[in-house]
Design an enzyme around this catalytic site. Sequence first.
Site, PDB file in Angstrom:
ATOM      1  N   LYS A  33      -2.832  -1.061  -7.148  1.00 29.11           N
ATOM      2  CA  LYS A  33      -2.808   0.545  -7.198  1.00 29.11           C
ATOM      3  C   LYS A  33      -4.681   0.298  -7.640  1.00 29.11           C
ATOM      4  CE  LYS A  33       0.205   0.804 -10.157  1.00 29.11           C
ATOM      5  NZ  LYS A  33       1.485   0.970 -11.052  1.00 29.11           N
ATOM      6  N   ASP A  43       8.176   0.549 -15.219  1.00 27.68           N
ATOM      7  CA  ASP A  43       7.912   1.734 -14.590  1.00 27.68           C
ATOM      8  C   ASP A  43       9.785   2.616 -14.088  1.00 27.68           C
ATOM      9  OD1 ASP A  43       6.916   1.742 -12.546  1.00 27.68           O
ATOM     10  OD2 ASP A  43       5.962   3.253 -12.202  1.00 27.68           O
TER      11      ASP A  43
HETATM   12  C1  BGC Z   1       3.326  -1.467  -8.443  1.00 27.14           C
HETATM   13  C2  BGC Z   1       5.035  -1.877  -9.635  1.00 27.14           C
HETATM   14  C3  BGC Z   1       5.233  -0.287 -10.180  1.00 27.14           C
HETATM   15  C4  BGC Z   1       5.164   0.690  -8.900  1.00 27.14           C
HETATM   16  C5  BGC Z   1       4.951   2.045  -9.190  1.00 27.14           C
HETATM   17  C6  BGC Z   1       3.199  -0.712  -8.153  1.00 27.14           C
HETATM   18  O1  BGC Z   1       1.602  -1.027  -7.801  1.00 27.14           O
HETATM   19  O2  BGC Z   1       3.632  -3.496  -8.691  1.00 27.14           O
HETATM   20  O3  BGC Z   1       5.235  -2.685 -10.165  1.00 27.14           O
HETATM   21  O4  BGC Z   1       6.084   0.024 -10.567  1.00 27.14           O
HETATM   22  O5  BGC Z   1       3.461   0.763  -8.795  1.00 27.14           O
HETATM   23  O6  BGC Z   1       4.068   2.418 -10.596  1.00 27.14           O
END
Ligand code: BGC
Length: 494
Positions: free
Chosen positions: A195, A230
């Site tokens: 992200k 989460d």
């Molecule tokens: C992460 C996950 C997370 C999801 C939602 C992804 O980029 O790898 O660990 O649960 O985003 O936040």
Amino acid sequence: MSVIAVGSFLPPPPPYRRIKPRFTTMVSLRSDAVSVAETSSILRKLKEECATPLPVLRQVADAMSADMRAGLAAAHGLPMIPSFVEDLPTGNEKGLFYALDLGGTYFRVLRVQLGGNNERVVATDFDQVSIPPQLMSATCEELFDFIALGLAKLAAKDDGRFNLSPGKKGEIGFTFSFPVRQTSIDSGILVKWTKGFAVSGAAGRDVVACLNEAMERQGLDMRVSALVNDAVATLAGAEYWDNDVAVAIILGTGTNACYVEQIDAIPKLQGHVSSSGKMIISTEWGAFSKRLPSTEFDRAMDAASINPGEQIFEKTISGMYLGEIVRLVLLEMAATGELFGKSIPENLYTPFILGTPDLCAMQQDKSGDLQGVGSLLYDKARVESTFSARKTVLEVCDTIVKRGGSLAGAGIVAILQKMEEDSKGVIFGKRTVVAIDGGLYENYPQYRTYMQDSVKELIGSEKSNNLVIEHSKDGSGIGAALLAATNSMYKHDF
Ligand code: BGC
């Protein structure tokens, strides 16, 4: 048209490269008819390549189920991370618990006073701040100092509703929403950032140790009793109120899914002793990449990202990326099809200038002349548009959002069908709840509808009657605090 407040899937401005459209030099030589034809042909090709008819959805769901099984067995397939959450909250939990939530657009810190079976959640209080963009590429110490400071501020707030029994330490459920290789319920190694985060010195480290060090620097004497993703926290939070919740999904800036698995169906945990015989598995489905409909725009966006070749499902369906894919399509249409006139609007070159909330706001414009679409394009990207250009923009948005929502639906079915295969009738033969949180799901009606339609198309209306897909708003905050309580060192006192 009012621009809807759709905060939690706003894309952060990551260090992306600027992508040039391919044919910019030929623009001024074209006649209007040729330009219109080129825009139409880009749109036609886009729609063909993004199409998600039933056979495609089925292939995606089947390939993901197979990758789930492979991931449970060994080191290939999906990550399928054991969460070490083996017991879900019962409702008996009592006392004051904190939750920290880091993982998307915001950082949240929450405190919850639990009153046990009859009283359940007696009081809650939280602070929320947007994560400053510079922190996303700061050092590990800077990031964790920011978190510990937020916690210290909330803990210091005087409020008669929150009481820690004398002599007890404050306990924390830490929601850390990145791929973490958990080593126990209260420790885990960060595998990689997603992200748009690129904090140095954190990958490969135990994030609870990082937080403990930062709390020490703040003079805070508290203990992390549960480290959770989460999605896992959302499942715990939703199941607290409804025992039929078996799956939780995050559809926000990023995406993930988790579900309750039988311990003996997790070969890679062979020998692990569990009193409940169950464990929540965080699939990290964002890493899935097989059979997905993809276009040159997806590949360009991926190539310019800070994690090329990774998180392909996430880059196709989640809030951080949908707006960016649309921007790249519009840039190509502007360059080769003169969608916005003879020159290419300069701002369209800026990565992430269009966010997914902008697509959402444009798709809610019900005015006859699409005035709202025109104003948003102008406000965000200084783009002047004709009515026909606005209609094209909406078709592009719808194509990308339909693909995202439909594929998210196929992912949900992948999980349900894997669970059903292992436990005939337990999923489709009774009421089963899928709890979903995240700004993309919460705020984007078209995305939600495409997702639900795809689930129904795949499993048929009879099985859909037993399936409840519900929004679990901010369930992950309470869920993390509840998991801190379930794993509390004082739980014998409850
Ligand atoms: C992460 C996950 C997370 C999801 C939602 C992804 O980029 O790898 O660990 O649960 O985003 O936040």
